[in-house]
Design a protein around this motif. Structure first.
Motif: not given
Length: 148
Positions: A64, A66, A96-98, A100-102, A104
């Motif tokens: 992951e 951020h 895709d990039y989330n 809300e949770k910052d 990928t």
């Protein structure tokens, strides 16, 4: 990425305006007995969480990165393995990039692995794709999120 001992954390406080407060929080805790949960430090711009979950195999670790937060990760007791690779070399996003949770996630694999032991920390910037929580048995983890 930076990996060092908490005893040397003062060397890094000048790297970001919120690092002094982040390390002050970390060093004020009894890391061995800190409870699982969320810890507000300075609103939405600086907060921490503690987890205690079973470690995973390297091939099963979430890889992951951020976009808007820097991670300061601490292993309060024992040790864990962490995988790392520069984001510039990651070519296979997993979805895709989330926002809300910052986060990928990536299908790519780490270039290198290292141990994070009790009394040490790692700093991951947005250009650092990392795979934490590699290990056997429970892995206790403190993560301080620092808004860029």
């Amino acid at each position: 990425m930076i990996v060092d001992s908490l005893a040397n954390s003062d060397k890094y406080v000048s790297l970001h305006p919120r690092f002094a407060k982040a390390f002050e929080f970390i060093k004020s805790q009894n890391l061995e007995s800190i409870e699982v949960g969320k810890y507000p430090i300075d609103g939405a711009e600086l907060h921490a969480s503690v987890s205690n979950k079973d470690g995973v195999k390297a091939e099963d670790a979430k890889f992951e990165a951020h976009n808007h937060f820097i991670d300061i990760q601490v292993c309060p007791a024992g040790s864990e393995q962490i995988g790392w690779k520069p984001r510039s070399k990651c070519v296979d996003p997993k979805g895709d990039y989330n926002a809300e949770k910052d986060v990928t996630f990536f299908n790519d694999k780490p270039d290198t692995y290292f141990s994070l032991n009790a009394g040490q920390f790692a700093i991951f910037y947005p250009e650092d794709v990392h795979a934490p929580m590699i290990g056997e048995g429970p892995v206790k983890k403190l993560v301080v999120k620092v808004k860029i």
